[in-house]
Design an enzyme around this catalytic site. Structure first.
Site, PDB file in Angstrom:
ATOM      1  CE1 TYR A   9      -4.870   3.558   9.334  1.00  0.00           C
ATOM      2  CE2 TYR A   9      -5.283   3.385  11.694  1.00  0.00           C
ATOM      3  CZ  TYR A   9      -4.573   3.003  10.580  1.00  0.00           C
ATOM      4  OH  TYR A   9      -3.570   2.075  10.702  1.00  0.00           O
TER       5      TYR A   9
ATOM      6  CG  HIS B 128      -2.096  -0.847   1.146  1.00  0.00           C
ATOM      7  ND1 HIS B 128      -3.163  -0.751   1.984  1.00  0.00           N
ATOM      8  CD2 HIS B 128      -2.391  -1.842   0.272  1.00  0.00           C
ATOM      9  CE1 HIS B 128      -4.074  -1.649   1.636  1.00  0.00           C
ATOM     10  NE2 HIS B 128      -3.626  -2.331   0.617  1.00  0.00           N
TER      11      HIS B 128
ATOM     12  CE1 TYR C 126      -0.742   3.628   9.938  1.00  0.00           C
ATOM     13  CE2 TYR C 126       0.170   2.892   7.841  1.00  0.00           C
ATOM     14  CZ  TYR C 126      -0.768   2.774   8.857  1.00  0.00           C
ATOM     15  OH  TYR C 126      -1.721   1.782   8.795  1.00  0.00           O
TER      16      TYR C 126
ATOM     17  N   PRO D  43      -3.109  -0.264  19.043  1.00  0.00           N
ATOM     18  CG  PRO D  43      -5.009  -1.512  18.523  1.00  0.00           C
ATOM     19  CD  PRO D  43      -4.289  -0.876  19.670  1.00  0.00           C
TER      20      PRO D  43
ATOM     21  CE  LYS E 143       4.654   2.968  13.298  1.00  0.00           C
ATOM     22  NZ  LYS E 143       5.010   2.534  11.995  1.00  0.00           N
TER      23      LYS E 143
HETATM   24  C1  PHB Z   1      -5.062  -4.729  10.909  1.00  0.00           C
HETATM   25  O1  PHB Z   1      -5.184  -4.908   9.688  1.00  0.00           O
HETATM   26  O2  PHB Z   1      -5.292  -5.640  11.718  1.00  0.00           O
HETATM   27  C2  PHB Z   1      -4.663  -3.396  11.411  1.00  0.00           C
HETATM   28  C3  PHB Z   1      -4.328  -2.404  10.528  1.00  0.00           C
HETATM   29  C4  PHB Z   1      -3.952  -1.147  10.978  1.00  0.00           C
HETATM   30  C5  PHB Z   1      -3.918  -0.902  12.334  1.00  0.00           C
HETATM   31  C6  PHB Z   1      -4.229  -1.900  13.236  1.00  0.00           C
HETATM   32  C7  PHB Z   1      -4.610  -3.158  12.773  1.00  0.00           C
HETATM   33  O3  PHB Z   1      -3.582   0.334  12.778  1.00  0.00           O
END
Ligand code: PHB
Ligand code: APR
Length: 389
Positions: A200, A72, A382, A291, A295
């Site tokens: 997000y 990505h 990120y 999460p 990270k």
């Molecule tokens: C996930 O795909 O499980 C995932 C992706 C981004 C995050 C946390 C979990 O910030």
């Protein structure tokens, strides 16, 4: 039994360390409390920084990762029913790869078994001893029999609930932590992702995240109470809530059968130092991040890369310089990730309380979505640092 490095825990930290040491001809024994099936199936995080992918590639364990992982180049932040793309690669030159943590674990277990070096599952009653001496040992039960493993060094890669950290005498470690008044309800759904990139979403009903695992598997999360009862969340209610939180004109969330459901609490946690005598803590055993910054896995891999480097130098030359700076080196990166994960969590979640905080949060969201400098700062955190060397 005797080995050079006793590794407690076969998560990403323990298994990556075992393979890095193997590649340098250093012997280890990996001890895991759970079964192979359990660790290979446990659904966890899914975002790999480019540095993590590069390291796994250099270790020769990334063949399937390159085939099945999805690269990505951006993420979307969504609020006020509008979406803003953060073009990660344009801003930083680096990308992220979507590949489930349990897939990384599966690949590393296969690589370990190929080396024919020991990896013991379902060990019981693990305890660590004499770590302040130069003859530490790990005791455990395996297939019903008591065992003692003598070693030069113990790597505590046994996660947040492991035994290694707690075996360090009182007064040695300083703990820093923060609990959040919310958790994530996560689902894995058998449906094509509704977006090519992660979303997000910050919404007045709470945060939501759209992620994926493959072209036919979506991974979705909803902000909920830390002790949310899953029984209150039949699939229809989850979808209804997700539709509301992701709402955007011209965009639709695809629904599909829910294959997996769970609630995770969120916390920030760090212990310092990450070492005591011959015991080195790595990954979740030493630090936890919420999460939202994606990270956790990357930090675990970063720690053991530093540890492996120190052990290789020590075995080759007797020089302990890199081992002595292990904790400080790892903590520097860990605290950067702690700050970023805290920042993302605060920027995106519904914070009940002071309306002043809500206004600040909105100002921050608008800033990262309108200033290239602010977006670049988010993006570089990120994607994570590029490894040097
Ligand atoms: C996930 O795909 O499980 C995932 C992706 C981004 C995050 C946390 C979990 O910030
Ligand atoms: N003895 C042996 N093994 C143990 C013990 C014990 N007493 N206690 C725990 N373990 C095992 C767990 O079963 C688990 O498989 O240690 C392993 C630790 O693995 P992880 O929890 O995955 O931790 P780590 O390798 O540090 O990876 C961090 O995991 O929680 C996620 O978000 C986090 O992605 C990050 C990653």
């Amino acid at each position: 039994m005797r080995t050079q490095v006793a590794i407690v825990g076969a998560g990403p930290a323990g298994l990556t360390l075992a393979h890095l040491l193997h590649l340098e001809g250093i012997d280890s024994v990996v001890l895991e409390a759970r079964s192979r099936e359990y660790v290979e199936q446990r659904v966890r995080a899914g975002v790999l920084e480019q540095g993590t992918v590069d390291l796994l590639s250099a270790m020769g364990v990334a063949e399937r990762l390159h085939r099945e992982g999805i690269v990505h180049h951006g993420i979307e932040l969504r609020f006020d029913r509008r979406g803003y793309r953060i073009p990660l690669t344009d801003l930083t030159g680096r990308s992220i790869t979507i590949y489930g943590q349990q897939e990384v674990v599966r690949d590393l277990i296969a690589a370990r078994l190929d080396t024919e070096r020991p990896l013991l599952f379902e060990v019981e009653d693990v305890s660590v001893h004499d770590v302040a001496s130069d003859r530490p040992a790990v005791r455990f039960r395996y297939e019903g029999a008591a065992q003692e493993l003598e070693c030069d060094v113990i790597a505590g890669c046994d996660g947040f609930h492991g035994v290694c950290r707690d075996s360090i005498p009182a007064g040695v470690l300083t703990t820093y932590s923060r609990e959040y008044p919310f958790g994530w309800l996560g689902i894995l759904a058998a449906v094509a992702p509704s977006s090519d990139e992660l979303i997000y979403a910050s919404h007045e009903r709470g945060f939501a995240l759209h992620s994926l695992r493959s072209p036919d598997l979506s991974r979705l999360y909803l902000q909920c109470a830390p002790d949310e009862d899953l029984a209150d969340w039949p699939d229809e209610r989850i979808w209804e809530e997700l539709h509301m939180r992701f709402e955007l004109d011209g965009w639709a969330l695809h629904e599909g059968p829910v294959l997996e459901k769970g609630v995770t609490g969120m916390r920030s946690f760090v212990v310092e130092p990450m070492q005591y005598g011959r015991l080195y803590l790595a990954g979740d055993a030493a630090h936890i991040v919420p999460p939202t910054g994606a990270k956790g896995l990357n930090l675990a891999v970063a720690d053991v890369r530093v540890l492996a480097g120190g052990l290789v130098e020590w075995y080759a030359t007797g020089d302990t310089a890199l081992l002595e700076t292990y904790s400080a080196t790892c903590l520097k990166r860990a605290w950067r990730a702690e700050h970023f994960s805290y920042f993302m969590t605060h920027m995106l979640h519904r914070l009940d309380g002071d309306p002043f905080d809500a206004k600040l949060q909105r100002a921050q969201l608008e800033y990262v979505c309108s200033s290239e400098a602010a977006a670049t700062s988010l993006a570089e955190n990120y994607v994570g640092p590029a490894y040097v060397g």
